[in-house]
Design an enzyme around this catalytic site. Structure first.
Site, PDB file in Angstrom:
ATOM      1  N   CYS A 273     -22.572  38.470  13.325  1.00 64.96           N
ATOM      2  CA  CYS A 273     -21.450  39.058  12.592  1.00 64.96           C
ATOM      3  C   CYS A 273     -21.542  40.569  12.529  1.00 64.96           C
ATOM      4  O   CYS A 273     -20.550  41.236  12.286  1.00 64.96           O
ATOM      5  CB  CYS A 273     -21.401  38.486  11.179  1.00 64.96           C
ATOM      6  SG  CYS A 273     -21.505  36.715  11.193  1.00 64.96           S
TER       7      CYS A 273
ATOM      8  N   SER B 186     -23.596  24.239   7.073  1.00 63.42           N
ATOM      9  CA  SER B 186     -22.549  24.416   8.084  1.00 63.42           C
ATOM     10  C   SER B 186     -22.859  23.549   9.305  1.00 63.42           C
ATOM     11  O   SER B 186     -23.976  23.598   9.833  1.00 63.42           O
ATOM     12  CB  SER B 186     -22.495  25.888   8.487  1.00 63.42           C
ATOM     13  OG  SER B 186     -21.679  26.048   9.614  1.00 63.42           O
ATOM     14  N   GLY B 187     -21.858  22.798   9.767  1.00 67.80           N
ATOM     15  CA  GLY B 187     -22.078  21.864  10.872  1.00 67.80           C
ATOM     16  C   GLY B 187     -22.551  22.523  12.154  1.00 67.80           C
ATOM     17  O   GLY B 187     -23.458  22.018  12.817  1.00 67.80           O
TER      18      GLY B 187
ATOM     19  N   GLN C 191     -28.845  28.211   7.187  1.00 66.79           N
ATOM     20  CA  GLN C 191     -29.858  28.346   8.244  1.00 66.79           C
ATOM     21  C   GLN C 191     -31.069  27.437   8.022  1.00 66.79           C
ATOM     22  O   GLN C 191     -31.872  27.249   8.926  1.00 66.79           O
ATOM     23  CB  GLN C 191     -30.323  29.810   8.362  1.00 66.79           C
ATOM     24  CG  GLN C 191     -29.256  30.747   8.877  1.00 66.79           C
ATOM     25  CD  GLN C 191     -28.853  30.471  10.327  1.00 66.79           C
ATOM     26  OE1 GLN C 191     -29.539  29.761  11.074  1.00 66.79           O
ATOM     27  NE2 GLN C 191     -27.719  31.033  10.740  1.00 66.79           N
TER      28      GLN C 191
ATOM     29  N   THR D 249      -6.307  17.177   3.873  1.00 64.90           N
ATOM     30  CA  THR D 249      -6.670  15.950   4.600  1.00 64.90           C
ATOM     31  C   THR D 249      -7.989  16.155   5.327  1.00 64.90           C
ATOM     32  O   THR D 249      -8.199  17.190   5.962  1.00 64.90           O
ATOM     33  CB  THR D 249      -5.540  15.577   5.591  1.00 64.90           C
ATOM     34  OG1 THR D 249      -4.346  15.416   4.827  1.00 64.90           O
ATOM     35  CG2 THR D 249      -5.852  14.296   6.352  1.00 64.90           C
TER      36      THR D 249
HETATM   37  N1  PLP Z   1     -24.498  31.610   5.732  1.00 64.85           N
HETATM   38  C1  PLP Z   1     -25.396  31.892   6.672  1.00 64.85           C
HETATM   39  C2  PLP Z   1     -26.825  32.162   6.256  1.00 64.85           C
HETATM   40  C3  PLP Z   1     -25.036  31.947   8.017  1.00 64.85           C
HETATM   41  O1  PLP Z   1     -25.963  32.233   8.938  1.00 64.85           O
HETATM   42  C4  PLP Z   1     -23.681  31.692   8.363  1.00 64.85           C
HETATM   43  C5  PLP Z   1     -23.242  31.799   9.753  1.00 64.85           C
HETATM   44  O2  PLP Z   1     -23.828  32.524  10.553  1.00 64.85           O
HETATM   45  C6  PLP Z   1     -22.780  31.373   7.330  1.00 64.85           C
HETATM   46  C7  PLP Z   1     -23.215  31.340   6.037  1.00 64.85           C
HETATM   47  C8  PLP Z   1     -21.350  31.076   7.631  1.00 64.85           C
HETATM   48  O3  PLP Z   1     -21.189  29.787   8.183  1.00 64.85           O
HETATM   49  P1  PLP Z   1     -19.856  29.425   8.978  1.00 64.85           P
HETATM   50  O4  PLP Z   1     -19.917  30.123  10.290  1.00 64.85           O
HETATM   51  O5  PLP Z   1     -19.891  27.939   9.119  1.00 64.85           O
HETATM   52  O6  PLP Z   1     -18.715  29.881   8.143  1.00 64.85           O
END
Ligand code: PLP
Length: 393
Positions: A324, A198-199, A178, A236
């Site tokens: 989540c 994370s992209g 984040q 890959t």
């Molecule tokens: N870590 C944090 C703090 C996140 O907010 C998230 C996704 O909401 C993740 C990890 C997981 O990332 P990804 O969705 O790319 O697996």
């Protein structure tokens, strides 16, 4: 229907420039970067250019960048890979407010016989550094503390945490998913050994991530397979997405100032107006140390899920707690760890902005949110009890 998207901590729009940069790698340049021929070689060159862009964005060396499939894979790799490198050490430290990508790895480790410690936070979501100091032991293999909380936006003092961890000679991982794109980062000046990105949180597509691994850090791969990523991640390479992530990092560097000025003032404007118009509202998280784009607010005596659905009917996309955990009526583990009272935790909404948001959109939210809260409070028995207790009804 008009769409006002303020759920950017869940995922972001892929930037048009990123889409454009990716397209040729689906059709024209589809070679395997590991191939010996020129057709693969030209793709390898572009993957390396993307690596340089990501490294530049993080203030790292290109050789310290490992491409993964997502933030979750980066977190899992950092934790499980480090523990694999120190088999004699059976203790893992994290915080109580991590994303499930770390939290559930800690639970998994507990089931496997590891000792795990979850460091507490206070009512403002601030990390207890004394508890961290006291928890470090000879058998501690790794400390993993998130950079910024996905629900509240609270920023932990990562360099201070790193000083504590590194003074005991222990590797330090941070989930920076984040933080990346929202605050300045420079791994060269940092105490962090492993950093997850994370992209899809910074306008690249879903399905690509990065693990930064400081040179000299002990590491064992999580994805065991071919020699890709210098043997640090088999499989890959997802070439178009890696190219897209390189472009997104270049853009994120350019947009950092906008994020910390214009986007921050839009967030602040939204916060002030909500407070002005809606009584019994509280902000979750330390307002002095918070991501510029995030606002977590609790509306007492109403259900967050009901607010979300009514907002959604008007085209406003926000989130209750983290994406989540939404769908569950339990208050999120983050708000519970902070000790947010039950009556407030249930009515918590997260607005998370991006560079694509406008003042008109904030005004649209401000116009529609107060009547929604009032409507829900009018049918809430808890609100009626509260009014009675205040002698107002
Ligand atoms: N870590 C944090 C703090 C996140 O907010 C998230 C996704 O909401 C993740 C990890 C997981 O990332 P990804 O969705 O790319 O697996």
């Amino acid at each position: 229907m008009k769409t006002v998207y303020v759920d950017n901590n869940a995922t972001t729009r892929v930037a048009p420039e990123v889409v454009e940069a990716m397209l040729p790698y689906f059709s024209e340049f589809y070679g395997n970067p590991s191939s010996m021929h020129f057709f693969g070689g030209q793709v390898q060159k572009k993957v390396n250019e993307a690596r340089e862009r990501v490294a530049d964005f993080l203030g790292a060396e290109p050789s310290e960048i490992v491409f993964t499939s997502c933030g979750t894979e980066s977190d899992n790799t950092a934790i499980l890979g480090t523990l694999d490198s120190y088999p004699e050490k059976r203790h893992f430290i994290t915080s109580r407010v991590e994303h499930p990508a770390v939290m559930n790895v800690a639970s998994h480790l507990s089931r496997k016989g590891y000792r795990t410690t979850g460091i507490s936070v206070d009512r403002e979501g601030r990390l207890d550094l004394d508890e961290l100091k006291e928890s470090i032991a000879d058998e501690t293999a790794l400390v993993s503390i998130m950079y910024a909380n996905n629900e509240t936006g609270v920023l932990f003092p990562i360099e201070e945490v790193g000083e504590i961890v590194k003074s005991s000679g222990i590797p330090f991982h941070t989930d920076g998913v984040q933080a990346a794109g929202k605050i300045p980062l420079n791994m060269k000046k940092s105490t962090v050994d492993l950093f997850s990105l994370s992209g899809h949180k910074l306008h690249a597509p879903k399905g690509v991530g990065v693990l930064y691994v400081r040179k000299g850090t002990k590491f064992s791969p999580f994805m065991i397979g071919g020699h890709q990523e210098k043997g640090r991640r088999g499989g890959t390479e997802n070439v178009p997405y890696i190219i897209g992530l390189g472009k997104a990092c270049e853009l994120a560097k350019k947009h950092l100032e906008d994020e910390n000025t214009r986007v921050k003032s839009l967030r602040d404007y939204l916060e002030v107006k909500i407070f002005e118009k809606i009584p019994n509202t509280l902000v979750n998280g330390d307002r002095k140390s918070r991501l510029p784009n995030t606002l977590s607010v609790s509306f007492e005596y109403v259900e967050g899920e009901s607010i979300l659905l009514l907002l959604s009917d008007l085209g406003i996309c926000a989130s209750s707690g983290s994406a989540c955990t939404s769908g569950s009526l339990e208050p999120s583990h983050v708000l519970r760890a902070m000790g947010v009272p039950f009556t407030a935790a249930h009515g918590s909404i997260r607005f998370s902005l991006s560079i694509y948001n406008t003042k008109e959109e904030m005004d649209y939210i401000i116009e529609h949110l107060p009547p929604i809260i009032q409507r829900l409070r009018d049918i809430s028995p808890f609100w009626k009890d509260y009014l009675k207790s205040q002698g107002k009804r």
